[in-house]
Structure formats: structure tokens, C-alpha cells
Design a protein around this motif. Sequence first.
Motif, PDB file in Angstrom:
ATOM      1  N   VAL A 161     -83.495   7.309 153.016  1.00 15.80           N
ATOM      2  CA  VAL A 161     -82.284   7.729 152.296  1.00 15.80           C
ATOM      3  C   VAL A 161     -82.493   7.607 150.780  1.00 15.80           C
ATOM      4  O   VAL A 161     -81.964   8.391 150.001  1.00 15.80           O
ATOM      5  CB  VAL A 161     -81.090   6.844 152.746  1.00 15.80           C
ATOM      6  N   TYR A 162     -83.318   6.630 150.371  1.00 15.35           N
ATOM      7  CA  TYR A 162     -83.560   6.413 148.941  1.00 15.35           C
ATOM      8  C   TYR A 162     -84.543   7.421 148.347  1.00 15.35           C
ATOM      9  O   TYR A 162     -84.629   7.551 147.141  1.00 15.35           O
ATOM     10  CB  TYR A 162     -84.146   5.010 148.712  1.00 15.35           C
ATOM     11  N   GLU A 163     -85.310   8.088 149.183  1.00 16.90           N
ATOM     12  CA  GLU A 163     -86.384   8.941 148.669  1.00 16.90           C
ATOM     13  C   GLU A 163     -85.838  10.185 147.977  1.00 16.90           C
ATOM     14  O   GLU A 163     -84.783  10.698 148.341  1.00 16.90           O
ATOM     15  CB  GLU A 163     -87.313   9.362 149.809  1.00 16.90           C
ATOM     16  N   SER A 223     -80.734   2.590 140.657  1.00 15.24           N
ATOM     17  CA  SER A 223     -82.175   2.299 140.527  1.00 15.24           C
ATOM     18  C   SER A 223     -82.427   0.796 140.716  1.00 15.24           C
ATOM     19  O   SER A 223     -83.475   0.407 141.251  1.00 15.24           O
ATOM     20  CB  SER A 223     -82.726   2.794 139.199  1.00 15.24           C
ATOM     21  N   HIS A 224     -81.455  -0.041 140.316  1.00 10.90           N
ATOM     22  CA  HIS A 224     -81.595  -1.485 140.529  1.00 10.90           C
ATOM     23  C   HIS A 224     -81.617  -1.801 142.027  1.00 10.90           C
ATOM     24  O   HIS A 224     -82.475  -2.556 142.505  1.00 10.90           O
ATOM     25  CB  HIS A 224     -80.443  -2.226 139.847  1.00 10.90           C
ATOM     26  N   GLU A 225     -80.692  -1.199 142.759  1.00 10.90           N
ATOM     27  CA  GLU A 225     -80.624  -1.452 144.208  1.00 10.90           C
ATOM     28  C   GLU A 225     -81.887  -0.948 144.912  1.00 10.90           C
ATOM     29  O   GLU A 225     -82.389  -1.582 145.832  1.00 10.90           O
ATOM     30  CB  GLU A 225     -79.384  -0.777 144.806  1.00 10.90           C
ATOM     31  N   LYS A 226     -82.382   0.186 144.457  1.00  5.61           N
ATOM     32  CA  LYS A 226     -83.593   0.741 145.064  1.00  5.61           C
ATOM     33  C   LYS A 226     -84.799  -0.175 144.790  1.00  5.61           C
ATOM     34  O   LYS A 226     -85.616  -0.443 145.675  1.00  5.61           O
ATOM     35  CB  LYS A 226     -83.855   2.136 144.506  1.00  5.61           C
ATOM     36  N   ASN A 227     -84.868  -0.652 143.538  1.00  6.12           N
ATOM     37  CA  ASN A 227     -85.947  -1.576 143.182  1.00  6.12           C
ATOM     38  C   ASN A 227     -85.873  -2.845 144.016  1.00  6.12           C
ATOM     39  O   ASN A 227     -86.899  -3.350 144.495  1.00  6.12           O
ATOM     40  CB  ASN A 227     -85.838  -1.968 141.707  1.00  6.12           C
ATOM     41  N   LEU A 228     -84.649  -3.358 144.172  1.00  6.77           N
ATOM     42  CA  LEU A 228     -84.459  -4.562 144.986  1.00  6.77           C
ATOM     43  C   LEU A 228     -84.967  -4.312 146.407  1.00  6.77           C
ATOM     44  O   LEU A 228     -85.662  -5.150 146.993  1.00  6.77           O
ATOM     45  CB  LEU A 228     -82.970  -4.913 145.065  1.00  6.77           C
ATOM     46  N   HIS A 281     -74.774   4.902 149.701  1.00  4.15           N
ATOM     47  CA  HIS A 281     -73.685   3.921 149.515  1.00  4.15           C
ATOM     48  C   HIS A 281     -73.640   2.969 150.716  1.00  4.15           C
ATOM     49  O   HIS A 281     -73.590   1.747 150.566  1.00  4.15           O
ATOM     50  CB  HIS A 281     -72.358   4.681 149.365  1.00  4.15           C
ATOM     51  N   PHE A 282     -73.704   3.551 151.891  1.00  2.64           N
ATOM     52  CA  PHE A 282     -73.628   2.760 153.117  1.00  2.64           C
ATOM     53  C   PHE A 282     -74.816   1.803 153.225  1.00  2.64           C
ATOM     54  O   PHE A 282     -74.666   0.616 153.522  1.00  2.64           O
ATOM     55  CB  PHE A 282     -73.594   3.706 154.329  1.00  2.64           C
ATOM     56  N   LEU A 283     -76.000   2.362 152.960  1.00  8.55           N
ATOM     57  CA  LEU A 283     -77.213   1.555 153.124  1.00  8.55           C
ATOM     58  C   LEU A 283     -77.281   0.417 152.095  1.00  8.55           C
ATOM     59  O   LEU A 283     -77.717  -0.693 152.417  1.00  8.55           O
ATOM     60  CB  LEU A 283     -78.453   2.453 152.999  1.00  8.55           C
TER      61      LEU A 283
END
Lengths: 359, 346
Positions: free
Chosen positions: B213-215, A204-209, B228-230
Motif C-alpha cells: 500500500v505504501y509503494e 513519509s514519517h510513517e512510511k520510514n517508521l 490511512h487504515f494501515l
Amino acid sequence: MQFIHQLEFGLRKAMRHRADWHRLLYLVIVATIAVYAASYLQIAEGYWVLIAALFGFGLSTHFIFYRAFLVFIGIGVISALGVLIASLLAKHVFLLALFLLLTTWLTIYAGLLYASVWGLGFAANVSIMLAASVPVSMMDAIQRFWCVLLGFLIAFIIRFVFIRDRSQAVMRMKLAYSLYRLAQLGRVIFSAYITHNYADEHFSHEKNLHLKRCRYLYEIDQARQLLTTFTGKRREQFSELINLIECSYEMLQSISLLIYRVDDHSTFAVADKELITISSSMVKEFDLLAEQLQQRRVVAAQRSTILNENIYEMEEIHCSVLQVVASEPLVFMIFIQDMYGLDKIMTQLFGAILRLVSR
Amino acid sequence: MTIESMVARRALGTAFAICIAVIVDRYASTLQTGWVPLVAMMIMQLTIRVNLRLVLERTLTVCFAIFFISMLLSWLQPVYQTIFIVLLFCMMCSVHGLFVTKDRLFSVWLMVAAVALILLVPSLSSQHLYERMHDVVLGGIVGILSSMIICPGRPEVDFRRGVIPVLHAYSDYLVAISALLFRVSHADEVVQQKKIVVERVLQEQRAFFPAWVYEFGFNPELQQGHRHFLIRVEQMGQVLFAMHQVARHPIDLALLSEFQQGLQQAVEQLQGMLALFVARLELQKIAQPLEDFGKDLLLLEETYRQVIRVPLEALDLSQDYIDIAAFIYDLKDLYRLTVKLAEALR
């Protein structure tokens, strides 16, 4: 939690940002005149004036007259012709389906290849789809054609006759948004150091970033594009601001690397308090800079030294504890140097904003 | 060319979906007033085609909007209905301006506005609520089925094609940063241009960066590996931006020349690895396996040890040493990330 931050950000912007209110005012004027024109015409298809005017409002993002004129004329005529053809074909379902296949493919294809024409193509396509949904006679279809042209014309005339060129205000707004976004990015970066269960919240931290970074990049990209419309001293001033904001962003990116360099997350607990104070003072400083830029007034005559003091406290912790506790003390030293670097850039930003607003 | 084919596929899928929706609207809907194509169009705007959760969210949003607007319109006299619609549109646009900055989301608001505007047609203003709901659901079904059957999303291919321009841009940016560090003439302008390219390819709105990919709702089996890759790719971007700010500092050239060989070798090696990743993602056959590359950056390690030999007290005094140490750390991070990417690509 994220929604609350968004809401808070939006409400703050609503309270401060004049450019948004001007845009809303422009929308209300366009809509009112279009409604009046539609009722004055007293024709069945008069509501197309309003539809076209509202889509025309959506297009008014260009600040150079001839470019905006071409956009309005081009999209206006294409939409009007599309509406006319779709209205005439509405009774023949398969022909209509083929026509929509062609227009949708063209507009989506162009929009995906060139981001700047996405909205334009979409507006034209939606107008055509609306026209196809209610079959009308030949006369009504022609009425629709003229109403669409009139709607786009209303949006264009009001944009350039009654509303003065607000490119400077928009530029300031974009730069202020970039600073607000940097504040949010900074908050997310430091949350990784402060939170105790980082391992669980890694994704979630990476997504927020990613989200905060994208929003910042979007704003600064817009500002950079807008810069081409300025000349002379104003261009130099805005260019300097953009460069400094970009330097702050690079510095923040460098600051964010500490989390990947420290293997044992519990090391951060040693400087927990200092990290929290640095984070909050940095966010406040970015917000203050944005506010000064947005409101075009000097909120504070001198830059606060709180951030600098907080970094100094962190440096003291580094010298007394972290050098002993941390497996690689050098990474903390680099972090502290980056923080001092950010503080220095913020001072330069403060000066540049001050020069811009106190002209 | 590769991106273009992806674009053509998406455009074609949407166009066929609208084409089918128009026919369905005429023969299977209850009102025949264009709700089916409108909702289908809205569904087709999603970045990931087959994402049931998002599709349901959007369909339900339109249903709720119809219900809400219809109830309000039934209470209003016809004279006030136009004013209400205009006010509603103004409100939506300002909400968009305040809360949303993604360009493409504007299309969603345009769609909702179109829904509201259709209600302007007098005969439809406040009646046929359930029929309208029926048509909206029909539009949602057409949208879902079209995205599954006509030119369906190919996450594997789209992902690879979305990442390749990013790696290309990184490679160019890395070389430009290295030139800036060693004060090559005009390096400042070049690095600025390369940076803008990197910033643009990292944006969903301007490029095909596979942020989908995050969705939520994206295929869970694929998601973990792609994510992981992204994440690693994005971290590489962070490191490059950090290197750029170090390279801006005026480091003493005499001191820098001591470490030049090690740094340049590392940059070349990293560039080679990025080129290999691109080749692997383009499904080209590569003579040398990825794991043989960059097993150790011996010279960089040596350079690093040279810096580290200086006591920390001395580092306190010399900004140049800290800058070089930071640059080496960045290179090591970049190397660590490329190794992880190589492992993921095996």
C-alpha cells in the motif's frame, strides 16, 4: 537522503563486518573451483557446474549439518532432474511450456506459503528455465544433469569442509545489525519531534517508521531462529542479549508515542535542543554497542553517561517550562521515564556485550 | 484457507505467465534464447502486480545490465570472460549482502545473475545487443499483460486478508499483556509467544502484511484510504509494544488492584472491538453497528482521573503511579485508534 543513509550504513558495514567478507571469500572459492572443474571436464555443457555451484552458494544458510545436507541433496537432485527434463523437452515448445507451468506453480506456491523455501524453490526454477532456453541433444542433457549435481556438491563440500562453522559470528552479526536498525529507528522517531513541518511530512514519517521497523523485525527474527542452534552458556548469553534488544525496541516504541499525544507540535520547539542532543547521543550509543559486538573487542571499558545527562537536561526543561506550556505535561513525564528506562537497558546491554566479548 | 487461495492465485498467475512467455520466446522473439521468460519471471516477482513504474524500472535495469555487460564483454578476450562474469556475480552478491536484507529481493539478484550467466553461452557473449533488448522488452510486455489478465491482483481482497491476521494477533497480544500486568502465572511465556506472532505478521517477508500500500504506483484512488487504515494498524502495534514494556515493570499489586476493574474492562472492550473489525473485514454481518461500541470507556476515564488526582510532584516520586498512568495512556491511545479504524470501516 535516505539513499545516503543506506549507503553510509552499507559502507560502514563493509568496513567492519567480517562475516560478510567471509561469505564473499566463500563465494570466490566456490566460483573458482567450479570454473576450474568446468574447464577440467572439457565438455560443452561444463558451465552448468558454475551455475549450479553459484545457486548452491545461495542455499548455504543452514548451520546444522544434517539440515544443510538434506537441503543440498534435495534441491540438487530436484534441480538436476528438472534441468534434464527441461533440456529434453526444449525442442517441444508446448510440452516445455506445460512442464514450466507445473514447476513454476509448485515452486512459487511453496515459496509463498513457507518463506524459508522461497530461495530454494526459486533456484531450482531458474535452473530449469535456463536449461529450457538452449535446446541440446540427449547426451548434452545428461551432461547437464551430472554437471548440476557436481556444482551443488562443490558448494556443499566447501561449505562444510573448508569453511568452519561460523554460526557464532553470524549470530553476533545479526544482533549487531539489530542494534544498528534500532539506531536508525531511533533517529526516525526523533526526527518527527525535531522537524518543524511534521504535518506535511506525516506520511513519509510513517512510511520510514514502517521500513525501519520491518528491517529491525527481520534481523531479530533471524537471530531468534539462529538461537535454536546453540546450547549451554552461549545460548544463555545470546538469549539475554536478544531479550535486552527486544526491551530496547519496546521502549523505543513507547518513546515514539509522544508525537501522537501532543496536539500542538510547536510544544516540541521548547525542548528542541535537548531532543536533538538526546537523539544523537542515543544513536551513537546504539552504534557503539553494535560495534563492540561486531568486532568482539572492548571499544570502551565503561559506558558513557552523556545520554543520561542529556535526559536529565530534558527533565529540567520539563520541570521549568513544559509543565506550564504543555497542555498535558504528564505525557512528557512518561516520555522522560521511558528515556531513563532505555538508558538503563542500554547499561544492561553494555554489560552483557562486555561479558560476551571479554570471555 | 483465505491466505492459501491468494497464494494459489499468485502462483497460478506467475506459472501461466511463464508458460506464455516460453511460447512467445519460441515464436516471436528474435534470439529464442530464453530472455522473454526470464524477464517475465522478474516482473511477476513484484508484490503489486500492475505497477507500471516498477515494471518499467525492472525492464530498464535488465536492458542497462545487458548493454553494460555486452560492451564490456566485447572488449574482453574469451579467456577473461568467465572470470569477469564470476567477479560480477561476486560483486552483485556482496552488494546484496551489504545493502539489502529483504529475502525476496534476493530473487532479483538471482535473476540478474542468471542474465549474466546466460552470457556465458559462447555464441551469445558480445553480439546481438539490439535483438536481446528487443526480447527483454517483449518479456516485460508479457509480464505486464499477464499480471493484468491472468489472476489479476485484487487489492481490496488482498488488503483485507493481509490485515485480518494482524488484528487477530493484536487481540491475543493485548490479552496476554493484561495477564502479565496482573501477574497471572506463566503470563511471561505466553506474552513472549504472542509478541513473536505479532512481530511475524507485521513482516512482509514472513506474512502477507500489505506493505505494498505504501509503494509508489499503487492505485492512487485506493491508496489514500488503505494507507490511512494501515498506518492506524501499525500505530496500534506501537502502542501494544509500549504496553508490553510497562507490563514488565513490577507494579505494586495492592495499588494495581485499585485500578484493576477499569483496566480489565477497557481491555475486554478493546478486544471486542478488534473482533468486530475482523468480522467486518471478513464481510460477516454484525448485529451491532461499529459506532455503538466503545462510545465511552467510563471506568477507564474514572481510573485515569484517579491517577491524575495525584499531584505531579507525587508522580515524580512514585514510579508505580507513572507506570499505571502510562498504561492508561496506552489504552486510551489504543481506544482512539480503534475508533478511527471503526470510522474508516463504516
